[in-house]
Enzyme design. Sequence first.
Site, mmCIF file in Angstrom:
data_model
loop_
_atom_site.group_PDB
_atom_site.id
_atom_site.type_symbol
_atom_site.label_atom_id
_atom_site.label_comp_id
_atom_site.label_asym_id
_atom_site.label_seq_id
_atom_site.Cartn_x
_atom_site.Cartn_y
_atom_site.Cartn_z
ATOM 1 N N ASP A 33 0.823 -1.216 0.000
ATOM 2 C CA ASP A 33 0.000 0.000 0.000
ATOM 3 C C ASP A 33 0.853 1.259 0.000
ATOM 4 O O ASP A 33 0.521 2.256 -0.657
ATOM 5 C CB ASP A 33 -0.897 0.028 1.238
ATOM 6 C CG ASP A 33 -1.978 -1.024 1.152
ATOM 7 O OD1 ASP A 33 -2.762 -1.147 2.098
ATOM 8 O OD2 ASP A 33 -2.023 -1.725 0.129
ATOM 9 N N SER A 82 -13.198 8.491 -0.961
ATOM 10 C CA SER A 82 -12.030 7.993 -0.261
ATOM 11 C C SER A 82 -11.500 9.122 0.618
ATOM 12 O O SER A 82 -12.164 10.148 0.766
ATOM 13 C CB SER A 82 -11.084 7.487 -1.338
ATOM 14 O OG SER A 82 -9.836 7.966 -1.169
ATOM 15 N N GLU A 120 -11.075 8.185 14.882
ATOM 16 C CA GLU A 120 -11.420 6.760 14.759
ATOM 17 C C GLU A 120 -10.252 5.998 14.164
ATOM 18 O O GLU A 120 -9.598 6.494 13.254
ATOM 19 C CB GLU A 120 -12.591 6.579 13.775
ATOM 20 C CG GLU A 120 -13.816 7.339 14.136
ATOM 21 C CD GLU A 120 -14.789 7.445 12.955
ATOM 22 O OE1 GLU A 120 -14.633 6.709 11.960
ATOM 23 O OE2 GLU A 120 -15.685 8.295 13.055
ATOM 24 N N LYS A 122 -8.426 3.723 11.615
ATOM 25 C CA LYS A 122 -8.708 3.406 10.215
ATOM 26 C C LYS A 122 -8.534 1.909 10.065
ATOM 27 O O LYS A 122 -7.418 1.391 10.026
ATOM 28 C CB LYS A 122 -7.755 4.170 9.301
ATOM 29 C CG LYS A 122 -8.075 3.993 7.832
ATOM 30 C CD LYS A 122 -7.268 4.978 6.996
ATOM 31 C CE LYS A 122 -7.614 4.912 5.527
ATOM 32 N NZ LYS A 122 -7.370 3.618 4.912
ATOM 33 N N ASP A 124 -8.301 -1.698 8.568
ATOM 34 C CA ASP A 124 -7.743 -2.136 7.295
ATOM 35 C C ASP A 124 -8.595 -3.278 6.748
ATOM 36 O O ASP A 124 -8.330 -4.442 6.999
ATOM 37 C CB ASP A 124 -6.291 -2.579 7.511
ATOM 38 C CG ASP A 124 -5.490 -2.478 6.240
ATOM 39 O OD1 ASP A 124 -6.047 -2.016 5.230
ATOM 40 O OD2 ASP A 124 -4.309 -2.857 6.256
ATOM 41 N N TYR A 232 -18.938 3.235 10.219
ATOM 42 C CA TYR A 232 -18.204 4.479 10.428
ATOM 43 C C TYR A 232 -18.860 5.715 9.816
ATOM 44 O O TYR A 232 -18.392 6.829 10.009
ATOM 45 C CB TYR A 232 -16.747 4.377 9.998
ATOM 46 C CG TYR A 232 -16.486 4.010 8.550
ATOM 47 C CD1 TYR A 232 -16.942 4.789 7.505
ATOM 48 C CD2 TYR A 232 -15.742 2.875 8.248
ATOM 49 C CE1 TYR A 232 -16.696 4.457 6.193
ATOM 50 C CE2 TYR A 232 -15.474 2.532 6.934
ATOM 51 C CZ TYR A 232 -15.959 3.328 5.909
ATOM 52 O OH TYR A 232 -15.709 3.003 4.615
ATOM 53 N N LYS A 322 -1.845 8.302 8.298
ATOM 54 C CA LYS A 322 -1.405 6.913 8.126
ATOM 55 C C LYS A 322 -0.281 6.554 9.099
ATOM 56 O O LYS A 322 0.559 7.379 9.418
ATOM 57 C CB LYS A 322 -0.901 6.699 6.684
ATOM 58 C CG LYS A 322 -1.961 6.931 5.616
ATOM 59 C CD LYS A 322 -3.027 5.857 5.602
ATOM 60 C CE LYS A 322 -2.646 4.613 4.858
ATOM 61 N NZ LYS A 322 -2.817 4.591 3.436
ATOM 62 N N CYS A 416 24.573 -30.521 4.716
ATOM 63 C CA CYS A 416 24.564 -29.470 5.734
ATOM 64 C C CYS A 416 25.545 -28.374 5.323
ATOM 65 O O CYS A 416 26.696 -28.672 5.002
ATOM 66 C CB CYS A 416 24.956 -30.076 7.078
ATOM 67 S SG CYS A 416 25.309 -28.847 8.335
ATOM 68 N N CYS A 419 28.619 -28.700 8.167
ATOM 69 C CA CYS A 419 29.502 -29.865 8.294
ATOM 70 C C CYS A 419 29.498 -30.716 7.033
ATOM 71 O O CYS A 419 30.215 -31.717 6.959
ATOM 72 C CB CYS A 419 29.097 -30.706 9.496
ATOM 73 S SG CYS A 419 27.556 -31.614 9.231
ATOM 74 N N CYS A 434 20.119 -31.552 9.641
ATOM 75 C CA CYS A 434 21.435 -32.168 9.485
ATOM 76 C C CYS A 434 21.463 -33.336 10.453
ATOM 77 O O CYS A 434 21.173 -33.170 11.640
ATOM 78 C CB CYS A 434 22.511 -31.150 9.844
ATOM 79 S SG CYS A 434 24.093 -31.903 10.186
ATOM 80 N N CYS A 440 28.214 -32.245 14.165
ATOM 81 C CA CYS A 440 28.143 -31.110 13.238
ATOM 82 C C CYS A 440 28.575 -29.871 14.030
ATOM 83 O O CYS A 440 28.020 -29.586 15.095
ATOM 84 C CB CYS A 440 26.718 -30.927 12.726
ATOM 85 S SG CYS A 440 26.406 -29.296 12.013
HETATM 86 S S1 IVH Z 1 -14.645 7.427 6.433
HETATM 87 C C1 IVH Z 1 -15.879 10.076 3.090
HETATM 88 N N1 IVH Z 1 -13.825 6.098 8.539
HETATM 89 O O1 IVH Z 1 -10.624 4.050 4.524
HETATM 90 C C2 IVH Z 1 -15.208 9.299 4.133
HETATM 91 N N2 IVH Z 1 -13.141 5.331 6.399
HETATM 92 O O2 IVH Z 1 -9.317 5.820 2.364
HETATM 93 C C3 IVH Z 1 -15.238 7.883 3.851
HETATM 94 N N3 IVH Z 1 -11.790 3.307 6.452
HETATM 95 O O3 IVH Z 1 -12.728 3.568 1.789
HETATM 96 C C4 IVH Z 1 -14.480 7.043 4.739
HETATM 97 N N4 IVH Z 1 -11.800 3.038 8.620
HETATM 98 O O4 IVH Z 1 -12.648 1.743 3.550
HETATM 99 C C5 IVH Z 1 -13.788 6.185 7.190
HETATM 100 N N5 IVH Z 1 -13.213 4.989 10.489
HETATM 101 C C6 IVH Z 1 -13.193 5.081 9.150
HETATM 102 C C7 IVH Z 1 -12.504 4.140 8.359
HETATM 103 C C8 IVH Z 1 -12.499 4.318 6.973
HETATM 104 C C9 IVH Z 1 -11.389 2.541 7.473
HETATM 105 C C10 IVH Z 1 -11.466 3.057 5.024
HETATM 106 C C11 IVH Z 1 -12.665 3.020 4.113
HETATM 107 C C12 IVH Z 1 -12.405 4.025 3.040
HETATM 108 C C13 IVH Z 1 -10.935 4.246 3.171
HETATM 109 C C14 IVH Z 1 -10.612 5.684 2.802
#
Ligand code: IVH
Length: 694
Positions: A33, A82, A120, A122, A124, A232, A322, A416, A419, A434, A440
């Site tokens: 990522d 996103s 909050e 994030k 994964d 969320y 991040k 090995c 040895c 071994c 050895c």
């Molecule tokens: S809010 C408009 N809250 O992160 C805001 N996203 O890069 C929309 N994600 O696609 C997202 N935890 O899959 C939000 N507490 C959280 C999150 C969260 C994980 C992910 C989500 C989104 C991506 C955004």
Amino acid sequence: MLNTAMAHLDAIKDQLRQHNHSYYILDDPSIPDAEYDRLMQQLLVIESVHPQWVTADSPSQRVGDKPLEGFQQVTHALPMLSLDNAFDGDDLREFDRRVRERLSKHSDRAIEDPIIYACEPKLDGIAVSLTYENGLLVTAATRGDGSRGEDITQNMRTLDSVPLCLLGKGWPATLEVRGEVYMPSAGFEALNTKLAAKGLKTYVNPRNTAAGSLRQLDSKITAQRPLELCAYSIGLVSDDNTLPQQHFDILHQLQVWGFKINAEMRRVQGIEACLDYYQTLASRRTHLAYEIDGIVFKVDQLELQERLGFVARAPRWAIAHKFPAQEEMTGLLKVDFQVGRTGAVTPVARLEPVFVGGVTVSNATLHNMDEIQRLDLHLGDTVIVRRAGDVIPKVVQVVLERRPASAEAIQTPTTCPICEGPVEREEGEAALRCVNGLSCGAQIVQAIKHFVSRKAMDIDGLGEKQVQALVETGKIKHVADLYALDHAVLAAMERMGEKSASNLLSALHKSKSTSLAKFLFSLGIREVGEATARSLAMHYGRLTNIKVADIESLLAVEDVGPIVANRILHFFADHDTLTIIDELQRAGVHWPEFDPVEVQSHQQNLPFKGFSFVVTGTLSSLSRDELKSQLQELGAKVASSVSKKTDYLVAGEKAGSKLIKAQDLQVTVLDESQALSLVANALEQVSKFNQVVE
Ligand code: IVH
């Protein structure tokens, strides 16, 4: 000049498109990522300098890709956006500055200062959208390309954390809830263990596994996967809505209606408090039950969110800060084979140094040849290395599209590497071994290193290089020879000298007085660690009893199962081993012995019997190991990590994540002086038997 920049832009776009396809369509990311984020960042920079070059099909305009064939498509009523990323405190402060600047510019009202943010983790996982009509779940969809996703209603219905109908009352006629589907770490490990046991391909990380699990056309498979949904945000809501006006409160309302929300969520004032939250969560990251890749900060007031609005792909009112990446890409330079104490020949990847999970990594274990095959690893490959938390770095994937034509397959060693003796693979075992045992060189060196180590015979002053030199020059052939070393031989060694030689001799002398548990541990019997050695010592009291113990008797010892029992039987059946033990005893190695019946009844009555402790932080009046062995003498179990089963956490200075976890789990926390007085009280109750296990 411009042409080159444009060509560069095109190349980046192409790469991003390709990676999008691997990530979203194939659920099989080809790069980490972090690498993807960097490419996207480059694209955004170039496009901001040359806005006229932004095309409708640029990956910056559309993160994600077409949905898979096989599922119905769903058009999102409101696009699923996103988030922009922040990589450090400055980025975050800059975000807050932009928010406040924009709010004050476009308003006749005074701007709220400081801004209130919802913080909050994030998660994964995979973003999903769930639509409820009159309280009933009607559609669930993946995010897809943001405007259209896949209909995964059947699959989502199988998750326990997805309400099929909303609880309580007061919900709007149409309610779209958005959230993340993820696989908790424990479930992921368990799934991989099951797959590996069946000889099937294991998953690289919980995120891909969650994605793969949601993409099943057969929902019965999804149902067997330990997936969870955490809500969320909301999407489309009908006019009759009576939802709160703050994001944080909306999520709590969703909780009332039956959704899981994140327990770590907090509402704070101002961006500095956001940074504090980030630090706290970062330090607890590895102890959470699920993987997170950052923190999301959202302006809490909906009204302010509306005023801030959106840019192409992300809201202006939220940002993802991040964490340092846990996966990175690097080159595999070569594969070395190491020989351990038990003869296991383990491949180790030598990597081009890469910064991942907070440290520079240049080696990663490859476990065994099966793992090399599973990864399809070749010399010269580019690989993805993962270092999550304190876990040792691991090669998780080969980036096939980067394989050079000159890449060579990795040969299984037939001899090995130390040895040159034969290696073989025991039935049902993954490791090559071994077979030369203590003839050895590598195994003797490791066996001696183990024998002198602190938790074994505790002989200070012999490093690996010196042990190697002593073995290579034939001065010692096995551990008992250590006690025959004289001053002249030692003093003549490289990096030794008169003083160190004398110190070593007195350490050797001192070590002769030990306990049965330590002696057993120092012998390096396969599968017999410190804890099993203690159990054996407590159970039998005398070495002669262990030497003659049969399988039934061994199986009655705490923590000893059939594999361990057989290893012990096998060990004491070896004539050379018995000779070495005799020699050690003749050299003066001794320990107190006891009547087993007496020892056992004593053990049963120890004051801390049945209690589990964890010790963490820096103690001022003794070392952690000293305190641990005192606790063990008093019957306590001392574990290395805090869990629900922990009764007490002893927390010294600078206690970190274990203390936080103990507080979370409401485990009783003792400081050093409280722990010491507890020990002192208990010690008064116990007697001479301490010496048996020391
Ligand atoms: S809010 C408009 N809250 O992160 C805001 N996203 O890069 C929309 N994600 O696609 C997202 N935890 O899959 C939000 N507490 C959280 C999150 C969260 C994980 C992910 C989500 C989104 C991506 C955004």
